[in-house]
Write a protein that holds these residues in place. Structure first.
Motif: not given
Length: 116
Positions: A17-21, A28-30, A54-56, A68-69
């Motif tokens: 979640x911190x990365x997606x923030x 792959x990046x995650x 999250x959603x993809x 999904x903040x």
């Protein structure tokens, strides 16, 4: 709401979640940020998706994940309300002080030499 809190309970999922923030990322990046097997990471992403955090979106052969903040903010707000954290004024509950530590055992003598 329980699914959200269960998803937040694991440190790997909180790191995702911190990365997606910081912005959208492909699976792959995650994965590049973790030293875990891809099936394990996929399981974490599934739990985050099922909780709605999250959603993809499929982009060709990869999936790009987004945070999904609003749901995360809503969940954390509900948790703060539950424990009445951040409330001020007359409606705020009185804070209980931590229990005092028990006093040290009183000595029966005043001269340490007597214990030798």
């Amino acid at each position: 709401m329980n699914a959200v809190y269960e998803a937040l309970a694991h440190p790997t999922r909180r790191r995702i979640l911190a990365l997606l923030r910081q912005g959208e990322m492909s699976a792959g990046e995650i994965a590049a940020h973790f030293d875990v097997a891809k099936p394990t990471l996929s399981g974490h992403l599934r739990i985050l998706r099922e909780a709605g955090l999250v959603y993809g979106e499929r982009h060709g052969t990869s999936i790009v994940y987004h945070l999904h903040l609003s749901l995360l903010e809503e969940s954390l707000g509900a948790l703060l309300d539950l424990f009445e954290i951040g409330k001020t004024g007359p409606e705020a509950p009185a804070r209980s002080s931590p229990p005092s530590t028990p006093p040290e055992k009183a000595r029966t003598t005043t001269d340490d030499r007597e214990h030798l």
